[in-house]
Design a protein around this motif. Sequence first.
Motif, PDB file in Angstrom:
ATOM      1  N   ALA A 142       0.739  -1.072   0.067  1.00 49.47           N
ATOM      2  CA  ALA A 142       0.402  -0.002   0.428  1.00 49.47           C
ATOM      3  C   ALA A 142       0.463   1.272  -0.065  1.00 49.47           C
ATOM      4  O   ALA A 142       0.275   2.408  -0.230  1.00 49.47           O
ATOM      5  CB  ALA A 142      -1.256  -0.302   1.237  1.00 49.47           C
ATOM      6  N   LEU A 143       1.756   1.597   0.753  1.00 50.34           N
ATOM      7  CA  LEU A 143       2.875   2.224   0.767  1.00 50.34           C
ATOM      8  C   LEU A 143       3.858   2.162  -0.628  1.00 50.34           C
ATOM      9  O   LEU A 143       3.761   3.655  -0.902  1.00 50.34           O
ATOM     10  CB  LEU A 143       3.475   1.905   1.482  1.00 50.34           C
ATOM     11  CG  LEU A 143       5.057   3.375   2.063  1.00 50.34           C
ATOM     12  CD1 LEU A 143       4.429   4.325   2.608  1.00 50.34           C
ATOM     13  CD2 LEU A 143       5.520   2.608   3.329  1.00 50.34           C
ATOM     14  N   VAL A 144       4.370   0.779  -1.231  1.00 51.28           N
ATOM     15  CA  VAL A 144       4.556   1.531  -2.648  1.00 51.28           C
ATOM     16  C   VAL A 144       3.894   2.344  -3.131  1.00 51.28           C
ATOM     17  O   VAL A 144       3.983   2.476  -4.142  1.00 51.28           O
ATOM     18  CB  VAL A 144       4.983   0.328  -2.800  1.00 51.28           C
ATOM     19  CG1 VAL A 144       5.229  -0.138  -4.300  1.00 51.28           C
ATOM     20  CG2 VAL A 144       6.135  -0.428  -2.222  1.00 51.28           C
ATOM     21  N   TYR A 145       2.508   2.146  -3.516  1.00 50.69           N
ATOM     22  CA  TYR A 145       1.814   2.007  -4.114  1.00 50.69           C
ATOM     23  C   TYR A 145       1.284   3.838  -4.317  1.00 50.69           C
ATOM     24  O   TYR A 145       1.081   5.040  -4.858  1.00 50.69           O
ATOM     25  CB  TYR A 145       0.224   1.201  -4.169  1.00 50.69           C
ATOM     26  CG  TYR A 145      -0.902   2.371  -5.285  1.00 50.69           C
ATOM     27  CD1 TYR A 145      -0.906   1.650  -6.458  1.00 50.69           C
ATOM     28  CD2 TYR A 145      -1.598   3.076  -4.640  1.00 50.69           C
ATOM     29  CE1 TYR A 145      -2.560   2.440  -6.908  1.00 50.69           C
ATOM     30  CE2 TYR A 145      -2.622   4.089  -5.521  1.00 50.69           C
ATOM     31  CZ  TYR A 145      -3.018   3.476  -6.574  1.00 50.69           C
ATOM     32  OH  TYR A 145      -3.799   3.181  -7.728  1.00 50.69           O
ATOM     33  N   THR A 146       1.092   4.365  -3.143  1.00 53.98           N
ATOM     34  CA  THR A 146       0.803   5.539  -2.598  1.00 53.98           C
ATOM     35  C   THR A 146       1.464   6.517  -2.800  1.00 53.98           C
ATOM     36  O   THR A 146       1.794   7.244  -3.444  1.00 53.98           O
ATOM     37  CB  THR A 146       0.414   5.641  -1.116  1.00 53.98           C
ATOM     38  OG1 THR A 146      -0.192   4.925  -0.690  1.00 53.98           O
ATOM     39  CG2 THR A 146       0.556   6.773  -0.457  1.00 53.98           C
ATOM     40  N   VAL A 147       3.264   5.753  -2.911  1.00 51.20           N
ATOM     41  CA  VAL A 147       4.249   6.301  -2.773  1.00 51.20           C
ATOM     42  C   VAL A 147       4.617   7.147  -4.509  1.00 51.20           C
ATOM     43  O   VAL A 147       4.739   7.810  -5.297  1.00 51.20           O
ATOM     44  CB  VAL A 147       5.676   6.224  -2.682  1.00 51.20           C
ATOM     45  CG1 VAL A 147       7.368   7.014  -3.199  1.00 51.20           C
ATOM     46  CG2 VAL A 147       6.000   6.442  -0.832  1.00 51.20           C
ATOM     47  N   THR A 148       4.490   6.153  -5.574  1.00 46.32           N
ATOM     48  CA  THR A 148       4.938   5.787  -7.041  1.00 46.32           C
ATOM     49  C   THR A 148       3.631   6.788  -7.338  1.00 46.32           C
ATOM     50  O   THR A 148       3.547   7.712  -8.430  1.00 46.32           O
ATOM     51  CB  THR A 148       4.284   4.310  -7.303  1.00 46.32           C
ATOM     52  OG1 THR A 148       4.972   3.722  -6.416  1.00 46.32           O
ATOM     53  CG2 THR A 148       4.526   4.254  -9.024  1.00 46.32           C
ATOM     54  N   ASN A 149       1.905   6.986  -7.252  1.00 43.78           N
ATOM     55  CA  ASN A 149       1.183   7.592  -7.362  1.00 43.78           C
ATOM     56  C   ASN A 149       1.097   8.422  -6.302  1.00 43.78           C
ATOM     57  O   ASN A 149       0.970  10.028  -8.071  1.00 43.78           O
ATOM     58  CB  ASN A 149      -0.580   7.337  -7.053  1.00 43.78           C
ATOM     59  CG  ASN A 149      -0.548   6.008  -7.854  1.00 43.78           C
ATOM     60  OD1 ASN A 149      -1.185   6.768  -9.160  1.00 43.78           O
ATOM     61  ND2 ASN A 149      -0.207   4.738  -7.549  1.00 43.78           N
ATOM     62  N   SER A 150       1.632   9.343  -5.754  1.00 41.82           N
ATOM     63  CA  SER A 150       2.303  10.450  -5.248  1.00 41.82           C
ATOM     64  C   SER A 150       3.225  11.034  -6.055  1.00 41.82           C
ATOM     65  O   SER A 150       2.860  12.674  -6.714  1.00 41.82           O
ATOM     66  CB  SER A 150       2.563  10.667  -3.997  1.00 41.82           C
ATOM     67  OG  SER A 150       1.317  10.009  -2.762  1.00 41.82           O
ATOM     68  N   ALA A 151       4.213  10.802  -6.463  1.00 45.16           N
ATOM     69  CA  ALA A 151       5.461  11.224  -7.396  1.00 45.16           C
ATOM     70  C   ALA A 151       4.459  11.010  -8.455  1.00 45.16           C
ATOM     71  O   ALA A 151       5.458  12.398  -9.780  1.00 45.16           O
ATOM     72  CB  ALA A 151       6.240   9.763  -6.872  1.00 45.16           C
ATOM     73  N   GLY A 152       3.639   9.992  -9.427  1.00 42.77           N
ATOM     74  CA  GLY A 152       3.252  10.850 -10.726  1.00 42.77           C
ATOM     75  C   GLY A 152       2.269  11.011 -10.889  1.00 42.77           C
ATOM     76  O   GLY A 152       1.886  11.007 -12.375  1.00 42.77           O
ATOM     77  N   GLY A 153       1.935  11.332  -9.658  1.00 36.22           N
ATOM     78  CA  GLY A 153      -0.180  12.450  -9.619  1.00 36.22           C
ATOM     79  C   GLY A 153      -0.926  11.719 -10.097  1.00 36.22           C
ATOM     80  O   GLY A 153      -1.787  11.556 -11.223  1.00 36.22           O
ATOM     81  N   GLY A 154      -0.980  10.176 -10.050  1.00 35.51           N
ATOM     82  CA  GLY A 154      -2.063   9.202 -10.081  1.00 35.51           C
ATOM     83  C   GLY A 154      -3.348   9.378  -9.206  1.00 35.51           C
ATOM     84  O   GLY A 154      -3.182   9.774  -8.553  1.00 35.51           O
ATOM     85  N   SER A 155      -4.200   8.530  -9.177  1.00 35.61           N
ATOM     86  CA  SER A 155      -5.082   8.199  -8.199  1.00 35.61           C
ATOM     87  C   SER A 155      -4.977   7.441  -7.089  1.00 35.61           C
ATOM     88  O   SER A 155      -3.879   6.276  -7.538  1.00 35.61           O
ATOM     89  CB  SER A 155      -6.279   7.279  -9.159  1.00 35.61           C
ATOM     90  OG  SER A 155      -7.348   7.343  -7.505  1.00 35.61           O
TER      91      SER A 155
END
Length: 474
Positions: A125-138
């Motif tokens: 969940a943290l990996v997904y959150t960091v990836t999308n926070s950095a990439g501007g995703g949902s």
Amino acid sequence: MTAPRTPRKVFGRLSLPERNYVAEALRTETVGGVLLLLAAIAALAWANIPAFGDSYESVSHFHFGPEALGLNLSVAHWAADGLLAIFFFVAGIELKRELVAGDLKDPKAAALPVVAALCGMAVPALVYTVTNSAGGGSLAGWAVPTATDIAFALAVLAVIGTSLPSALRAFLLTLAVVDDLFAILIIAVFFTDSLNFAALGGAVVGLVVFWLLLRQGVRGWYVYVPLGLVIWGLMYNSGVHATIAGVAMGLMLRCHTREGEGHSPGQHIEHLVRPLSAGLAVPLFALFSAGVSISGGALADVFTKPETLGVVLGLVVGKTFGIFGGTWLTARFTRASLSDDLEWADVFAVATLAGIGFTVSLLIGELAFEGDAAMTDEVKAAVLTGSVVAALLATVLLKIRNAKYRKLTEAEERDEDLSGVPDVYEEDDPAYHLRVAAIYEKKAAEHRRIAEEMEAARLAEVPGGAGDEGDGPA
């Protein structure tokens, strides 16, 4: 003077009853996993062959059911909310059994799979959150990579070899049970938008009646199946995901044996329902959930969009390091040591195998991006991609150690005294050693007899044939 405490071994030998239960459960899950793989392949073929692609959509979105009861659902919806309730019913029984008779009964033993499962869900969940926070995703799909599909994972094990030591297999099974529990909680808490309190109250009343009937010892499928359907229908209309009804009923079953019982009611019902879950419910869900359009461009998009990349990284990287890290930390801070027969590389390989997410990940993906069909399909493609990558990595890592696993398994299965119980469970029993001694004495007597017969035959021969008349010199 107190005796020194024996340090606890992580992944030490299972007790014989636990070993037998794990072996039986894994056999069923492995067959179900193979059917799950076949259903996923069939869904992908059905959805991607041009001549049949439209028919897949038509069948999946065909609605049927009593509209007056709020149950006029599509085929795909029936598979996700209806058939998966059977899967979660079995998961509820497994969880109850682990709590009353399995690894989760002992808090010290339970710490390992619980912490590993929690870390194995938090880190993805943290990996997904960091990836999308950095990439501007949902951030809506944070829960998609948190689930492990035990049937899919065991199907991979069935393909690459079945020599994994029973302790690691039991860890994987218990980990998946705990993983399912937290996935259920995530679905119930984070994917319930509004509540119909009248329907929810009716479902609760139905569950109370279900529990009272069990307490009174009432038997008969004709009582519990209709009641279960009513509870499921009310739970669906309440706004809480309908699969929660299956879990609740599974948790109510008694999973400990009483005097005179060979099996507990929970174990008996699980034995009857598990093949239905693994052989029908989950494969049909996969058939109507895994049918996403696959093309070179779509696969490239999986690694370029933050939502889909987050899912892949969450499954492959997050699951592996979350479970491995949680296991290592538990062993480190509880002063437990790894079993002498295993290495931490083995734990890492199993953690990689747990990165195979399918059934529950697909379900959460549908719930997280409900109303956005394009994103839902892309996330499903990401789940499939991440699961395949995790399976390939786990295959390589497990194959490297397969020779060592085979030796361990042979030692676990050896039964020299032919008692039907592996020797490792009888080495402290004097009767076992007497049986083995008798077997070897019998073998020794047979070998002595053969040696004596061979020696007698050799002495009976006269060298050079001198004993034959007429062969001497004239």
